[in-house]
Scaffold this motif. Structure first.
Motif, PDB file in Angstrom:
ATOM      1  N   SER A 189      10.800  13.506   4.592  1.00 32.77           N
ATOM      2  CA  SER A 189      11.180  14.561   5.539  1.00 32.77           C
ATOM      3  C   SER A 189       9.624  15.349   5.712  1.00 32.77           C
ATOM      4  N   ASP A 190       8.731  14.703   5.465  1.00 33.38           N
ATOM      5  CA  ASP A 190       7.466  15.310   5.647  1.00 33.38           C
ATOM      6  C   ASP A 190       7.180  15.939   7.064  1.00 33.38           C
ATOM      7  N   ARG A 191       7.800  15.585   8.222  1.00 31.30           N
ATOM      8  CA  ARG A 191       7.712  16.098   9.613  1.00 31.30           C
ATOM      9  C   ARG A 191       8.773  17.475   9.583  1.00 31.30           C
ATOM     10  N   ASN A 192       9.488  17.598   8.623  1.00 32.68           N
ATOM     11  CA  ASN A 192      10.889  18.671   8.846  1.00 32.68           C
ATOM     12  C   ASN A 192      10.651  19.704   7.871  1.00 32.68           C
ATOM     13  N   ILE A 193       9.492  19.991   7.146  1.00 32.31           N
ATOM     14  CA  ILE A 193       9.346  21.140   6.137  1.00 32.31           C
ATOM     15  C   ILE A 193       9.079  22.257   7.062  1.00 32.31           C
ATOM     16  N   LYS A 194       9.873  23.353   6.706  1.00 27.26           N
ATOM     17  CA  LYS A 194       9.319  24.763   7.411  1.00 27.26           C
ATOM     18  C   LYS A 194       8.133  25.507   6.877  1.00 27.26           C
ATOM     19  N   PHE A 195       7.097  25.840   7.357  1.00 24.31           N
ATOM     20  CA  PHE A 195       5.996  26.434   7.156  1.00 24.31           C
ATOM     21  C   PHE A 195       6.318  27.449   6.171  1.00 24.31           C
ATOM     22  N   ASP A 196       7.103  28.509   6.519  1.00 26.14           N
ATOM     23  CA  ASP A 196       7.536  29.696   5.659  1.00 26.14           C
ATOM     24  C   ASP A 196       8.185  29.216   4.430  1.00 26.14           C
ATOM     25  N   GLU A 197       8.871  28.033   4.372  1.00 24.92           N
ATOM     26  CA  GLU A 197       9.394  27.605   3.069  1.00 24.92           C
ATOM     27  C   GLU A 197       8.436  27.089   2.024  1.00 24.92           C
ATOM     28  N   LEU A 198       7.672  26.281   2.793  1.00 24.70           N
ATOM     29  CA  LEU A 198       6.285  25.747   2.028  1.00 24.70           C
ATOM     30  C   LEU A 198       5.400  26.889   1.450  1.00 24.70           C
ATOM     31  N   CYS A 199       5.076  27.811   2.133  1.00 31.48           N
ATOM     32  CA  CYS A 199       4.429  28.948   1.692  1.00 31.48           C
ATOM     33  C   CYS A 199       5.162  29.454   0.505  1.00 31.48           C
ATOM     34  N   ASN A 200       6.538  29.982   0.611  1.00 33.59           N
ATOM     35  CA  ASN A 200       7.084  30.433  -0.375  1.00 33.59           C
ATOM     36  C   ASN A 200       7.354  29.820  -1.687  1.00 33.59           C
ATOM     37  N   LEU A 201       7.429  28.236  -1.608  1.00 36.47           N
ATOM     38  CA  LEU A 201       7.374  27.262  -2.703  1.00 36.47           C
ATOM     39  C   LEU A 201       5.992  27.302  -3.264  1.00 36.47           C
ATOM     40  N   LEU A 202       4.916  27.335  -2.769  1.00 39.52           N
ATOM     41  CA  LEU A 202       3.479  27.551  -3.319  1.00 39.52           C
ATOM     42  C   LEU A 202       3.484  28.936  -4.151  1.00 39.52           C
ATOM     43  N   GLY A 203       4.061  29.889  -3.465  1.00 36.40           N
ATOM     44  CA  GLY A 203       3.853  31.169  -4.157  1.00 36.40           C
ATOM     45  C   GLY A 203       4.809  31.196  -5.692  1.00 36.40           C
ATOM     46  N   ARG A 204       5.945  30.454  -5.595  1.00 38.73           N
ATOM     47  CA  ARG A 204       6.553  30.247  -6.679  1.00 38.73           C
ATOM     48  C   ARG A 204       6.023  29.320  -7.622  1.00 38.73           C
ATOM     49  N   LEU A 205       5.039  28.453  -7.246  1.00 40.02           N
ATOM     50  CA  LEU A 205       4.117  27.591  -8.113  1.00 40.02           C
ATOM     51  C   LEU A 205       3.305  28.181  -8.988  1.00 40.02           C
TER      52      LEU A 205
END
Length: 88
Positions: free
Chosen positions: A16-32
């Motif tokens: 699902s690489d084309r269907n990942i929301k930008f905000d969710e990805l930024c949030n994930l990187l913060g959590r990492l």
């Protein structure tokens, strides 16, 4: 399974690489544990023990597929632990 866990699973499957929301990805990187800075439309993420720098750009609310792939490769390479919200 929480929302973040589902997002990580979605990223790791690579279907699902084309269907990942930008905000969710930024949030994930913060959590990492990544720090971020913004320069124009570029969101730049960095972490002390990671030599790679992640540069994200939003397209219609979603992350670019190749950027999701880069994050997947980093998650697998560094075996990151997700920081729980109460630890932030």
């Amino acid at each position: 399974m929480g929302r973040i866990d589902k997002l990580v699973a979605k990223i790791l499957t690579g279907q699902s690489d084309r269907n990942i929301k930008f905000d969710e990805l930024c949030n994930l990187l913060g959590r990492l544990g990544f720090n971020s800075r913004i320069k124009g439309s570029h969101y730049i993420f960095y972490k002390e023990d990671v030599k790679e720098i992640i540069n994200l750009q939003e397209i219609n609310g979603k992350a670019k597929p190749y950027q999701v792939k880069q994050i997947r490769e980093l998650i697998l390479l560094y075996k990151f632990d997700i920081i729980k919200r109460d630890e932030l």
